[in-house]
Write a protein that holds these residues in place. Sequence first.
Motif, PDB file in Angstrom:
ATOM      1  N   VAL A  41      41.300  32.658  57.906  1.00 28.31           N
ATOM      2  CA  VAL A  41      42.678  32.887  57.215  1.00 28.31           C
ATOM      3  C   VAL A  41      43.545  32.170  58.387  1.00 28.31           C
ATOM      4  N   LYS A  42      44.436  31.332  57.571  1.00 32.45           N
ATOM      5  CA  LYS A  42      45.567  30.794  58.405  1.00 32.45           C
ATOM      6  C   LYS A  42      46.706  30.837  57.600  1.00 32.45           C
ATOM      7  N   GLY A  43      47.904  30.412  58.317  1.00 33.11           N
ATOM      8  CA  GLY A  43      49.222  30.922  57.896  1.00 33.11           C
ATOM      9  C   GLY A  43      49.372  29.492  56.483  1.00 33.11           C
ATOM     10  N   GLY A  44      50.114  29.907  55.515  1.00 32.32           N
ATOM     11  CA  GLY A  44      50.643  28.806  54.924  1.00 32.32           C
ATOM     12  C   GLY A  44      50.177  29.132  53.356  1.00 32.32           C
ATOM     13  N   GLY A  45      50.322  28.050  52.613  1.00 30.94           N
ATOM     14  CA  GLY A  45      50.100  28.186  51.363  1.00 30.94           C
ATOM     15  C   GLY A  45      51.140  28.854  50.501  1.00 30.94           C
ATOM     16  N   CYS A  46      51.284  28.918  49.133  1.00 26.53           N
ATOM     17  CA  CYS A  46      52.356  29.670  48.284  1.00 26.53           C
ATOM     18  C   CYS A  46      52.557  30.741  48.763  1.00 26.53           C
ATOM     19  N   SER A  47      51.675  31.697  48.918  1.00 27.28           N
ATOM     20  CA  SER A  47      51.924  33.158  49.257  1.00 27.28           C
ATOM     21  C   SER A  47      52.056  33.619  50.562  1.00 27.28           C
ATOM     22  N   GLY A  48      51.574  32.596  51.463  1.00 26.25           N
ATOM     23  CA  GLY A  48      51.816  32.946  52.760  1.00 26.25           C
ATOM     24  C   GLY A  48      50.666  32.777  53.880  1.00 26.25           C
ATOM     25  N   LEU A  49      49.423  33.223  52.965  1.00 23.72           N
ATOM     26  CA  LEU A  49      48.142  33.176  53.961  1.00 23.72           C
ATOM     27  C   LEU A  49      47.141  32.211  52.978  1.00 23.72           C
ATOM     28  N   LYS A  78      40.492  37.384  64.611  1.00 29.31           N
ATOM     29  CA  LYS A  78      41.759  37.599  64.259  1.00 29.31           C
ATOM     30  C   LYS A  78      42.012  37.534  62.629  1.00 29.31           C
ATOM     31  N   TYR A  82      42.381  40.739  57.528  1.00 31.58           N
ATOM     32  CA  TYR A  82      42.889  40.265  56.286  1.00 31.58           C
ATOM     33  C   TYR A  82      41.596  39.995  55.207  1.00 31.58           C
ATOM     34  N   CYS A 110      48.301  33.163  44.860  1.00 31.91           N
ATOM     35  CA  CYS A 110      48.899  32.060  44.083  1.00 31.91           C
ATOM     36  C   CYS A 110      48.119  31.570  42.784  1.00 31.91           C
ATOM     37  N   GLY A 111      48.651  30.583  42.026  1.00 36.02           N
ATOM     38  CA  GLY A 111      47.850  30.159  40.793  1.00 36.02           C
ATOM     39  C   GLY A 111      46.457  29.754  41.000  1.00 36.02           C
ATOM     40  N   CYS A 112      46.413  28.838  41.946  1.00 37.97           N
ATOM     41  CA  CYS A 112      45.223  28.210  42.419  1.00 37.97           C
ATOM     42  C   CYS A 112      44.210  29.236  42.978  1.00 37.97           C
TER      43      CYS A 112
END
Lengths: 118, 366
Positions: A41-49, A78, A82, A110-112
């Motif tokens: 898991v890394k930060g980012g993308g439409c929803s945050g993760l 880490k 999640y 998110c949608g995808c």
Amino acid sequence: MTLYAEDGTITISITDKAKDKLRFFARKEGLEDSFGVRVGVKGGGCSGLLYTLSVEKDSSPEDKVVDDGGVKIFIDKKAYIYLAGTQLDFSDGLNGKGFVFENPNAKKSCGCGNSFAV
Amino acid sequence: MEPSRSPIHDAASGSGASFVEREPWPLVSSFGDVASEYEASRSSASLYDSSHLGRISATGADVLDLLNRLSTNMVESIEVGSGARTVLTDERGRILDHLQVFNMGSWTMLIVGPHNRERVMEWIDKFTIVDDVETEDITLSTAMFTILGPQAREKLSSLAGERVGGLEPCNWTAASIQGAGMQVLRTDGAGDPTYEVIARAEDAPTLWLAIRDAGITPIGSDAFEALRIEGCIPGPEAELTDAYNPLEAGLWDSISFNKGCYIGQEVIARLDTYGKVQRHLVSIGFPESAHVECGSKLSYEGREVGSVTSVAQVPGRDGLLALGYVRKESATPGTKLTLASDPAAKAEVLTTASGTQPEAESQVAI
């Protein structure tokens, strides 16, 4: 969905269809049947993760290693919290999404489907 | 421990400054003659103490990659010596901060709103899971001056060297004045070449006095706000808050629509694709008699259409000038508005924020 195994460890699983595809990609990368699936898991993308996925030969000391019916899963410590209870599936066909994470911790996606929030 | 004063407080005080109480410290409101300060900024060059803005140092191999996943613009490919503006947005596509990102080589500088230092650092930290990213607040150990006006390039160049004069927009260079080192960033916030000087806090008084003595007029927040509002430029805390999204604020130049996902991207892409931006940031001129303040409601033909977010007295202009967000139907320049509390106070929409095109949105048929 079970988040914890009887011994208290977190469960992460892979469907048979996803295992077949992972073996296919591992062979393409010359790893034959000796490989592990790194999920992260890394930060980012439409929803945050964002989910990350790769096939690798060896685990690292920072990993938790789970064995699901002969397929090893490497999870960075880490990212572990999640991903508890996550099932990795594969969606094929013309409109298929490829590898899909079914994550019981995701409150929103998110949608995808590549990004989620907890 | 938070210093209660700007690094150039004493130097400014010795130059006749009046101060106004603000966070994190008193800001110079003027040096006694707002009209002259405004005029110098319009016809020559001026010097504004921006030290109250937040400066964050980010280090680690994944800084630009992570910021690219968290913010609206393409920042992963910023090369050493360059920078870009980008917007940190939340999951709803609302503005957390409109920040400037500069690749300084071994580190990345983030310039953020005065109240947003902790918030931006916490936001980055929240999404740093496996990435190699560390942040440090360097606001208090550094100073920052904005140098603006049509002669800013010429005057700063003759003071700090040709490399400064040759800077392209969104680039930076190291320079020095009287032995005091500094980094000069070209940011062009308000049309003409605009520069930000970043230096160590202890060098700030020397630099500030040298720049002033080179004929660059020191200005206070009264003149700076008049210029900002006249330029329809959204400001921290007033227009750049999580009550609004970047498209409403006209921050089109800070958004990439083809870079891929970031937090809030789905919302922003949908607003753009379907022409669903509901309101726009505009500047509004009021008659001399109107009593206007932040929060004043605006009406169009008896219907409330928005509210005022910033107000300034612009030298040479009768009546106040304001910024506000109004519904898109009423955001076209020339639209006559009134104050909801005073229908006799006739106001007019003068300009929309940079890049905002209320009449030519990219609407698609579905």
